[in-house]
Scaffold this active site. Structure first.
Site, short mmCIF file in Angstrom:
data_model
loop_
_atom_site.label_atom_id
_atom_site.label_comp_id
_atom_site.label_asym_id
_atom_site.label_seq_id
_atom_site.Cartn_x
_atom_site.Cartn_y
_atom_site.Cartn_z
N LYS A 38 0.83 -1.20 0.00
CA LYS A 38 0.00 0.00 0.00
C LYS A 38 0.87 1.26 0.00
O LYS A 38 1.87 1.34 0.72
CB LYS A 38 -0.93 -0.02 1.21
N SER A 82 -9.29 3.54 2.08
CA SER A 82 -8.10 3.92 1.36
C SER A 82 -7.32 2.74 0.78
O SER A 82 -6.40 2.93 -0.01
CB SER A 82 -7.17 4.73 2.28
N SER A 86 -10.98 1.84 6.19
CA SER A 86 -10.14 1.74 4.99
C SER A 86 -9.77 0.33 4.59
O SER A 86 -9.30 0.11 3.48
CB SER A 86 -8.86 2.56 5.19
#
Length: 471
Positions: A74, A149, A173
């Site tokens: 990520k 996210s 997220s």
């Protein structure tokens, strides 16, 4: 191999049934074929360099569970020698000199850090778009959002461009994108996956890293890689024993639905979750509908206050430096300015609400093994939107109010697993949160394991993913 679980792939590599170079070649071909449409993978390393690194591992004794497996990390996690941007033009050319803790633990387990997964700018907002890389699209409908996210991570998993993925979760997220992309996302008990020893580590207890996967076993095994004490930060938690094979018969599950109407839901989401709960009842669980155990508006007030305080503390320079401010999205500036206007008394009062909710929740879990909420209040929405401005006719008063359903678990750091529950009339995925007591991570994952074995929802491939060819 692309359809295999990470567990099966790891076993095959360790048994020398497949070589890391074969795995890398298959992964690169998949990224080349599909990522142009999805935009989940960013900052991809040079393919020749990746193939050379994989070939060098072919004859090396495996050192960890992820040995030889390509891993896109990520883009909120710093990766040594690989561009890390946080989705921000302020950092669009940044190449870290060292790994964050998550990346270091992935490398130590043998992963080949091959790329990054896309995120919203600064990870804020549950829709993965930014001015550096653009928008990540949902593999089940390319016109829709993949969430955020961890939207790049969830989309990569769904499109078979990752076997497992790391995510992070402050405000859903991990859970929202997992629901949007028909995969699993697990927010562990806060502190089980420790923070990096940077900035504040005493007050910053809302966000955590966690695993994402297409099977619960893979999820749990990745959790074992990420968990473990970091002596440089406070509040350590012991890593639990990996135990997934438990019967759900007799478990008491509380269904919180829309929290007594406090959380507006788009049509069909509650119906899909209730159908899943009936299936859990068929598996032997006892499901009871619960009244709201705590005022939703108090939870929101506490959450929004503490979140704004942390954003102002950690990102103040973005608002005060004119050059950085001009490159920062308005939602982030709004968060910072909200926090800069807070008094110490306001933060204290928000923390008192948080404390009272923790006590209420502890008593709730004396009666129930888990409680359940939808993972999102809306179906995957059009990719060109910044965020949903209304739900079922109710206007959203902030850029993130539409994800309020994740707040009860996040505010007090409870373990929460988003499990897929199927598809709506438009063919869009949805999920529900299975939430457990603090420290009850393996109990939550065991429910997820039973659910996965009964349903295997993530094995329903997106339309753009071709059927596998047998070896």
């Amino acid at each position: 191999m692309l359809e295999w679980s990470a567990t099966r792939l790891s076993q095959a590599i360790h048994a020398r049934e497949v070589a890391p170079s074969e795995v890398m070649a298959a992964w690169l071909a998949q990224v080349q074929a599909l990522n142009g449409a999805v935009n989940a993978i960013v900052s991809l390393r040079d393919p020749d360099d990746l193939m050379a690194e994989a070939r060098a591992l072919d004859d090396v004794a495996p050192q960890g569970w992820l040995h030889g497996i390509p891993f896109p990390v990520k883009d909120l996690v710093a990766t040594r020698g690989l561009r890390t941007t946080w989705g921000s033009p302020v950092w669009q050319d940044h190449v870290p000199a060292k790994d964050d803790l998550v990346a270091a633990r992935l490398r130590a387990s043998g992963a080949v850090i091959a790329a990054k997964t896309n995120v919203p700018e600064w990870g804020q907002g549950s829709h993965s778009f930014n001015p550096v890389f653009g928008v990540t699209r949902n593999p089940y409908d390319l016109a829709r959002s993949a969430g955020g996210s961890s939207g790049g991570a969830s989309a990569a998993l769904a499109a078979r461009m990752a076997w497992v993925a790391d995510g992070s979760d402050m405000m859903g997220s991990l859970r929202n994108p997992a629901a949007f992309c028909n995969v699993y996302g697990f927010r562990p008990t806060w502190g089980l996956v420790p923070q990096d020893a940077e900035g504040d580590t005493y007050l910053s207890t809302l966000s955590t890293e966690g695993p994402m996967a297409r099977t619960v076993e893979d999820l749990a095994r990745l959790l074992m890689v990420l968990a473990g004490e970091n002596p440089e930060v406070p509040f350590p938690r012991a890593t639990p024993e990996l135990r997934l094979d438990r019967d759900v018969r007799g478990l008491r599950i509380g269904w919180l639905a829309d929290w007594g109407g406090a959380y507006p839901m788009e049509s069909g989401i509650l119906d899909l979750c209730e159908a899943a709960l009936r299936q859990l009842e068929d598996m032997g669980a006892v499901v009871e509908h619960l009244a709201p155990p705590f005022p939703a508006e108090k939870l929101w007030h506490s959450w929004a206050t503490l979140r704004a305080m942390l954003n102002a503390g950690g990102k103040r320079a973005l608002a005060e430096d004119p050059a950085k401010r001009a490159l920062t999205k308005p939602e982030t500036i709004w968060e910072i300015e909200q926090g800069m206007g807070l008094s110490a008394q306001a933060v204290y009062e928000a923390s008192v609400i948080r404390s009272r909710w923790h006590a209420h929740a502890a008593r709730l879990f004396e009666r129930y093994d888990a409680v359940v909420l939808p993972s999102a209040q809306v179906w995957p929405f059009p990719a060109e939107w910044r965020w949903p401005e209304e739900i079922a006719g109710r206007q959203m008063d902030t850029y993130h109010r539409w994800m309020e359903v994740v707040i009860p678990a996040s505010l007090i750091g409870l373990p929460a697993l988003s499990v897929p529950v199927g598809f709506g009339p438009q063919g869009l995925p949805m999920g529900m949160q299975v939430i457990g007591r603090s420290g009850g991570d393996m109990g939550v994952l065991a429910i997820g394991q039973a659910w996965h074995r009964a349903t295997e929802w993530p094995q329903r491939r997106p339309p753009l993913v071709p059927a596998p060819v047998s070896r």
